[in-house]
Design an enzyme around this catalytic site. Structure first.
Site, mmCIF file in Angstrom:
data_model
loop_
_atom_site.group_PDB
_atom_site.id
_atom_site.type_symbol
_atom_site.label_atom_id
_atom_site.label_comp_id
_atom_site.label_asym_id
_atom_site.label_seq_id
_atom_site.Cartn_x
_atom_site.Cartn_y
_atom_site.Cartn_z
ATOM 1 N N THR A 60 22.595 68.827 33.603
ATOM 2 C CA THR A 60 22.833 67.702 32.704
ATOM 3 C C THR A 60 22.494 68.074 31.257
ATOM 4 O OG1 THR A 60 22.401 66.127 34.452
ATOM 5 C CG2 THR A 60 22.126 65.315 32.210
ATOM 6 N N HIS A 106 26.270 65.052 28.133
ATOM 7 C CA HIS A 106 27.129 65.189 29.311
ATOM 8 C C HIS A 106 26.312 64.961 30.571
ATOM 9 C CE1 HIS A 106 29.199 67.407 26.101
ATOM 10 N NE2 HIS A 106 30.276 66.856 26.632
ATOM 11 N N ILE A 155 15.453 67.256 32.850
ATOM 12 C CA ILE A 155 15.259 68.342 33.805
ATOM 13 C C ILE A 155 13.867 68.234 34.438
ATOM 14 C CG2 ILE A 155 15.337 70.824 34.171
ATOM 15 C CD1 ILE A 155 17.993 69.462 33.083
ATOM 16 N N CYS A 203 24.925 72.063 45.086
ATOM 17 C CA CYS A 203 23.467 71.880 45.086
ATOM 18 C C CYS A 203 23.125 70.398 45.117
ATOM 19 C CB CYS A 203 22.840 72.474 43.828
ATOM 20 S SG CYS A 203 23.224 74.201 43.574
ATOM 21 N N LEU A 204 23.862 69.632 44.321
ATOM 22 C CA LEU A 204 23.566 68.198 44.221
ATOM 23 C C LEU A 204 23.819 67.496 45.549
ATOM 24 C CD1 LEU A 204 24.914 67.488 40.642
ATOM 25 C CD2 LEU A 204 22.535 67.478 41.392
ATOM 26 N N ALA A 239 20.657 67.929 47.389
ATOM 27 C CA ALA A 239 19.557 67.120 46.851
ATOM 28 C C ALA A 239 19.780 65.634 47.148
ATOM 29 C CB ALA A 239 19.425 67.348 45.354
ATOM 30 N N ARG A 240 21.035 65.194 47.050
ATOM 31 C CA ARG A 240 21.338 63.777 47.322
ATOM 32 C C ARG A 240 21.102 63.429 48.781
ATOM 33 N NH1 ARG A 240 26.909 64.511 43.976
ATOM 34 N NH2 ARG A 240 26.050 64.114 41.891
ATOM 35 N N GLU A 255 21.096 62.159 39.804
ATOM 36 C CA GLU A 255 21.857 62.849 40.858
ATOM 37 C C GLU A 255 23.092 62.056 41.265
ATOM 38 O OE1 GLU A 255 20.303 65.432 43.273
ATOM 39 O OE2 GLU A 255 18.420 65.686 42.213
ATOM 40 N N HIS A 281 24.735 55.293 40.492
ATOM 41 C CA HIS A 281 25.288 54.373 41.473
ATOM 42 C C HIS A 281 26.793 54.193 41.235
ATOM 43 C CE1 HIS A 281 24.901 51.154 44.418
ATOM 44 N NE2 HIS A 281 25.672 50.416 43.650
#
Lengths: 250, 395
Positions: free
Chosen positions: B137, B141, B168, B249-250, B253-254, B374, B377
């Site tokens: 991030t 952006h 971060i 990766c996200l 993590a999510r 991450e 919503h």
């Protein structure tokens, strides 16, 4: 040195226990089973000694039904090497029977140390440790709150009324652990995964005949509701009287 | 308050293996014994209790689902999720610490790194000898990471990176940062997003902490500033190009967040239930009033639904069929219900709900971040919208 740690699976102390229909055993439905907390201190102390020595083996033993496997696995996850499950369908063998089954294993394995909790939190009998020691001809030190083991000798501290007693015994010996002996570790994720692969040797428990008969198991009577004797300063004499005459605490 | 024994209204334990239950229970006890005594002070004073890090590693909570070969525990996806649930019952900051290290630093090195990179970094990251962060991030952006302006250019022996990252987790306390930057492909002349393992001690790298947060106060949040930072060739992640790298990766993590926030929700539900049973108003416990019972009933229902989503999500992941949109559904739903439960729990606790004597307001404030980070919503809503219609709303 091989250390044998005898553990018992007991009902979680937060369980709302019920007496089974036979009137002498615990109703197992809805019970969460856990490792007896004093046995946890015993497991931890054996592991610490093994780690300090950098050698040896920690073997677990437990007497009980099929469900005991979970508790054995959880204790293996703390780091013990292997386990012996002495199987029985008897939901509540007495202390003498358990001691008989365990002492047969002690004779077989010839451990340098036999550990267990000072008592099981379900029946609070505190019987098995001294009985195993007697049957195997070993010294027994109960309620150990500090242990130093070196050169075939155990120097131990026991919690006694108003102080501590220092004891020295030669090995092999039976030691029963008290709270304060150590702070048991939390099983790590790696430990739990490793425990899946550790051997649990299952064999029938040689219980023999019971030494006592449990006639009945009863829950304590429900506590009577409290009573408000009055309000403010005016109520003090009535309260004092009730505390003296009814509660008999003054 | 009585000890927390989890929430299992639907015999969800019967869907779990004995080792998954053992892992969850061991992490639960650890959080109870070791972390909860630290958290209120840490949250008040806005610091991450770093003294806990060696124990987090010792418990095997960093990169727990990665293979044993790399010093990790190799647990099932579901077991990993349940561990995240218990960490987040402690605090979202604790779960975030473990999520970032495991899913956003160790996972990309595992999935996109060379074997040399894996052997070099993963065992040390698992032991917390190295702390890592993830730079995707940017200040301008967030939801549209493809618009990033951080750039890498080829120089002798490696790359030079320039740009800035924001929000971060762990940034200021990190030893390495997995930074995503655009690199011009020499053959085609096109720019592709690539991943770099950046040494945080490298010249030109700085990570000032973002202070004065009202949420995730027990978590380090930082900017990453890269000014002509040299990254050797050996620290480029060779295995992936394009946005699918960071998005992969996200997704990991999510997945952890979907489980994690159920832990926050359980903490709030437990707190509200205990309070409702003991708080006397109008001569009876407030838990005897219909309005309070309705709130508790909705909480239990939503927690149970979220648990079922999680278990099935875990099983799909273990079978290797996991679709990112399935993770979006669970992350979106569970964050929403957890936040709603936290707010309702605060209401049940009345004025006491705003104090640090209860964990409810802390979880509520944390969840405002978790709802948004991450993948917000709204973005997860649009991911599902695109999945349903085939028509992307954000393009």
């Amino acid at each position: 040195m091989l250390q044998l740690v005898c553990i018992k699976q007991v009902a979680n102390t937060e369980t709302r226990i019920k007496v089974a229909a036979d009137g002498t055993t615990l109703d197992p439905s809805g019970v969460t089973w856990v490792l007896n907390v004093y046995d946890e201190f015993a497991v931890e102390e054996a592991l610490r000694l093994k780690e300090a020595l950098g050698a040896g083996e920690v073997v677990l033993a437990s007497v009980g039904g099929a469900g005991v496997t979970t508790t054995l696995r959880n204790a293996l996850a703390m780091g013990a090497d292997r386990a012996v499950h002495l199987k029985t369908d008897d939901p509540a063998p007495d202390g003498l029977q358990v001691a008989r089954a365990l002492s047969a294993l002690v004779t077989e394995l010839q451990p340098g140390l036999v550990w267990m909790g000072k008592q099981a939190v379900d029946d609070d009998a505190s019987a098995v440790g001294p009985m195993v020691a007697e049957m195997c001809g070993m010294p027994c030190v109960t309620v150990v709150c500090k242990a130093a083991i070196e050169g075939g000798v155990a120097r131990l501290e026991r919690e006694i009324e108003g102080g501590r007693e220092l004891v020295e015994v030669p090995l092999p010996a039976v030691l029963t652990a008290d709270k304060g002996l150590n702070e048991p570790r939390h099983a790590s994720l790696k430990g739990i995964m490793a425990a899946k692969k550790k051997p649990i040797d299952e064999r029938p428990a040689a219980l023999g005949a019971p030494g006592l008969e449990r006639l009945a198991l009863e829950l304590p009577p429900p506590r009577a509701a409290g009573r408000i004797v009055g309000e403010g300063v005016a109520a003090v004499p009535a309260l004092v009287q009730a505390l003296r005459d009814e509660a008999k605490v003054l | 308050m009585s000890r927390f024994n989890g929430v299992d209204f639907y015999e969800i334990d019967s869907l779990l293996t004995p080792d998954e239950i053992a892992i969850r229970d061991s992490v639960r006890t650890w959080v109870e014994d070791r972390f909860l005594p630290l958290i209120e002070h840490a949250y008040d004073e806005a610091y991450f209790p770093r003294e806990i890090i060696p124990e987090v590693a010792e418990m095997g909570l960093l990169g727990a689902s990665l293979p044993e070969k790399y010093g990790c525990a190799g647990v099932s996806a579901t077991a990993y999720g349940l561990a995240m649930q218990e960490l987040e019952r402690g605090d979202s900051g604790l779960r975030s610490f473990a999520s970032v290290q495991g899913s956003l630093v160790m996972y990309p090195i595992y999935a996109y790194g060379s074997e040399e990179q894996r052997m070099k970094y993963l065992p040390r990251l698992a032991k917390a000898e190295l702390i890592g962060c993830f730079g995707l991030t940017e200040p301008d952006h967030g939801s549209d990471p493809a618009g990033m302006t951080t750039r890498a250019v080829r120089v002798d022996g490696g790359f030079r990176l320039n740009g800035a990252k924001m929000w971060i987790t762990n940034g200021t306390v990190s030893d390495i940062a997995v930074v995503w930057a655009k690199l011009k492909d020499e053959a085609s002349g096109k720019e592709r997003i690539r991943g770099f393992i950046v040494d945080c001690k490298a010249k030109g790298f700085s990570a000032p902490e973002q202070k004065r947060k009202h949420s995730l106060r027990a978590s380090v949040t930082s900017e990453l500033i890269l000014q002509d930072v040299f990254v050797p060739e050996a620290d480029l992640l060779p295995g992936v190009e394009g946005l699918k790298g960071p998005l992969g990766c996200l997704t990991q993590a999510r997945f952890g967040i979907a489980f994690g926030v159920v832990g926050s929700a359980m903490a709030c539900f437990h707190s509200a239930t205990e309070y409702a049973k003991s708080r006397i108003m109008f001569g009876k416990p407030i838990g005897q009033f219909q309005l309070v019972q309705a709130k508790l009933a909705v909480m239990l229902t939503e927690i149970t639904k979220a648990q079922l989503l999680c278990v099935q999500l875990g099983r799909i992941k273990e079978r290797g069929n996991l679709q990112p949109a399935q993770v979006s559904l669970a992350k979106r739903n569970n964050c929403e219900i957890a936040l709603q439960i936290a707010r309702e729990a605060r209401d049940v606790l009345g004025a006491n709900g705003i104090t640090s004597e209860y964990p409810v307001m802390r979880h509520m404030c944390n969840l405002e971040s978790v709802y948004t980070y991450e993948g917000t919503h709204n973005i997860h809503t649009l991911v599902l919208g695109e999945t349903i219609t085939g028509l992307p709303a954000y393009r």
